[in-house]
Design an enzyme around this catalytic site. Structure first.
Site, short mmCIF file in Angstrom:
data_model
loop_
_atom_site.label_atom_id
_atom_site.label_comp_id
_atom_site.label_asym_id
_atom_site.label_seq_id
_atom_site.Cartn_x
_atom_site.Cartn_y
_atom_site.Cartn_z
N ASN A 16 0.85 -1.19 0.00
CA ASN A 16 0.00 0.00 0.00
C ASN A 16 0.88 1.25 0.00
O ASN A 16 1.47 1.58 -1.02
CB ASN A 16 -0.96 -0.03 1.19
N GLU A 17 1.05 1.89 1.13
CA GLU A 17 1.86 3.12 1.20
C GLU A 17 3.23 2.82 1.79
O GLU A 17 3.69 3.52 2.71
CB GLU A 17 1.13 4.18 2.02
#
Length: 631
Positions: free
Chosen positions: A359-360
């Site tokens: 994701n991040e």
């Protein structure tokens, strides 16, 4: 909107270059789902009972018990072993039972059919199943009641229907033991009979319908930060969310204590909305499913110690999960995971063309792990497009490190996130104008305008998002996916705002930002047309933004124009190479920049569609987003 004789800005739209035009990806505009703000349990997933299998760490969280109630843990479902035994109180005038508070109340509409189900044993036992109003001022709290007879000493599933005459948003489910026989109860459940597509144990109809109305081309799930988890133990694991719902294990939702000022210690994931259901919804919406999987890193914001993450030598099970997911979606019923899908009621394969890994995440911790996924998947799943990440920022050190790495690793798309202030969005329409045209495409996976001091939904934020999106549309050869975030928020249980759709237990409302997304999603076009003023794209000159597309199936030329000025602007469209015969406009505007739709006023800011005469010039109202559809 009236036609003017005096022209202001003229937008030259070149329809003669259609044969060489950039094609708009069918995935261009979509939706991103994350279980934040009670978006799944208590939201889209229509289950009304909290902690239905007594698996919360505090086993009776959400329940009140009275009389002779005992918790036991040798139940019929291996991964959800807890259940309750109701035994006689020992006194003729004392009762045994329990009641559930639901998600901010157990709710129902007047005359609505509700399906109650329970796994039970204890032949000869009886229970009264009731919907009650704990705050009733009249003679009775009971608003609907049915008696259920338990007919076996073996575990069996029992169902009944409750139909209250009056509606209530904050009621309770109550179960009373009747007679002198003990009964065991597990997986106590209550759903509306009228769910999305009529599926038993399915999705809340009004919320799913709002997603469908966005006409999404891609559906990203299940997150977001919940993919990472606060720690590895609480990361999202797709294999725990398939198979019978009774045996899907509970998972801690990382959002329940991420923000101490918005604390919800009773926020967990049942997995009832799992990967099968996500794929099924993608199919319903006609959207490409885009699952996101853990790369072996827990949330890096919350775990700076490298020891908190999976060592490279231990990453194999995580990579196996990615390969097995392809088999779950695409494999036939003779394969291990294809058989699971078939047994769940979908013998034919789902669609799956994309998987996002991580994701991040950022720095070499991410890229080293991502490289191992790519190596395996290119060999075993060569047709699957892999999406990497540019980290949590839209610019800066993490971003500058990751983009070259994504090119080096050869990912197909790069997921960019930007929760940014007004000025960023005002200037953002040119973001991708000079991006390299070769290499990975861009997935604008999470974005929303956050005005300083007003981090909430309002029309001004949606207007600036619309302006920014003209740059996405104009650069459709670079940007092939875009999804606003977050998607859902319960008015009684949110952790983050702004959000696209707000709801309470009975009703829902679309924000102004929702309508911006809907206008783009239902008018995406198939080909980008050159649209310029004085030879340059209109990217904020005189406070105006514009983009243009052609839609091949309908034969429409679609021009989107945003005016962020406090005054109207004269505007002309010079369509070269085509002679339209009719015009329809869609206008989203508000005289109050801080206005937005609420449950009490759901139509404060909504689009207005008009059939207009073709003219030499038009007025773009102050602070408005206008879409011209010329056929």
């Amino acid at each position: 909107m009236a036609a003017l004789t005096a022209q202001g800005v003229t937008l030259d739209v070149d329809a003669s270059r259609l044969k060489k035009a950039v094609k708009v990806s069918p995935t261009m505009y979509g939706i991103f789902f994350e279980d934040i703000n009670f978006g799944a349990d208590g939201g889209l997933y229509a289950e009304k009972i909290k902690n239905r299998s007594f698996e919360f760490p505090q086993a009776f969280m959400g329940w009140d018990t009275y009389g002779n109630v005992a918790l036991r843990e040798d139940g019929p479902f291996e991964r959800n072993p807890h259940y309750v035994r109701l035994s006689p109180s020992g006194h003729a005038h004392k009762r045994t039972g329990l009641q559930n508070e639901g998600f901010f109340g157990v709710s129902w509409h007047a005359g609505e059919q509700l399906r109650f189900s329970v796994w039970a044993r204890g032949k000869g036992g009886r229970i009264d199943v009731q919907l009650v109003n704990p705050a009733a001022s009249g003679e009775t709290q009971v608003m609907a009641s049915q008696t259920l007879d338990i007919t076996s000493d073996n575990w069996e599933r029992y169902t009944l229907t409750l139909t209250p005459e009056e509606g209530l948003s904050k009621g309770m489910l109550r179960i009373n033991l009747r007679g002198d026989r003990s009964v065991d109860l597990e997986h106590i459940s209550l759903f509306p009979a009228d769910t999305w597509k009529g599926r038993e144990g399915g999705m809340r109809k009004d919320l799913a319908a709002k997603l469908d109305s966005l006409n999404p081309g891609v559906f990203r799930f299940p997150g977001g930060c919940i993919v990472e988890g606060t720690d590895l133990a609480t990361r999202y694991q797709w294999k725990n969310t398939v198979g019978p719902v009774e045996n899907r294990p509970l998972n801690e939702n990382r959002w329940h204590y991420t923000f101490p000022h918005r604390l919800y210690p009773d926020y967990y994931q049942t997995g009832g909305l799992g990967f099968f259901e996500y794929f099924q919804l993608s199919e319903d919406f006609g959207a490409e499913p885009l699952p996101v999987l853990s790369v072996g890193l827990a949330c890096q914001y919350q775990n700076s110690d490298p020891e908190a993450h999976v060592a490279l030598d231990d990453l194999q099970p995580y990579i196996d999960d990615a390969v097995d997911l392809v088999e779950f979606a695409l494999g036939d019923s003779t394969t291990t995971w294809g058989r699971v899908r078939a047994q769940m009621g979908h013998p034919e394969p789902f669609t799956l063309n994309y998987i996002a890994i991580g994701n991040e995440q950022w720095d070499s911790l991410y890229t080293q792990r991502l490289a191992l996924f790519i190596d395996r998947m290119r060999k075993e799943c060569p047709d699957i497009k892999i999406i990497g990440s540019s980290g949590p920022d839209s610019e800066g050190a993490k971003y500058d490190y990751l983009w070259p790495e994504m090119r080096r690793l050869g990912v197909d798309l790069v997921d960019e996130h930007f929760y940014r202030p007004a000025e960023w969005f005002i200037n953002g329409a040119t973001r991708y104008d000079k991006f390299p045209r070769k290499g990975p495409k861009v997935f604008a996976g999470e974005y929303a305008c956050h005005l300083k001091g007003h981090k909430q939904n309002h029309f001004k934020a949606s207007l600036l998002e619309a302006a920014f999106m003209t740059g996405l549309e104009r650069n459709a050869d670079v940007v092939t996916m875009a999804t606003y975030a977050p998607l859902f928020a319960h008015v009684d249980g949110w952790q983050w705002r702004p959000d696209l759709i707000w709801f309470d237990n009975l009703n829902s409302v679309a924000s102004a930002s929702y309508y911006v997304q809907q206008i783009y999603g239902t008018n995406p076009g198939t080909h980008v047309l050159p649209a310029t003023t004085n030879g340059e794209p209109l990217t904020g000159q005189d406070g105006l933004y514009a983009s243009a597309v052609y839609d091949q199936p309908t034969g429409e030329y679609i021009v989107k124009v945003v005016n962020i000025n406090d005054e109207p602007r004269p505007f002309a469209i010079n369509l070269k190479g085509a002679k339209p015969e009719s015009l329809t406009t869609i206008t989203l505007s508000s005289t109050d920049l801080m206005a937005d739709n609420t449950l009490e006023s759901p139509r404060a800011v909504v689009p207005v569609t008009e059939n207009m005469p073709l003219a030499d010039s038009y007025t773009i109202p102050a602070n408005s987003f206008v879409t011209f559809k010329m056929k």
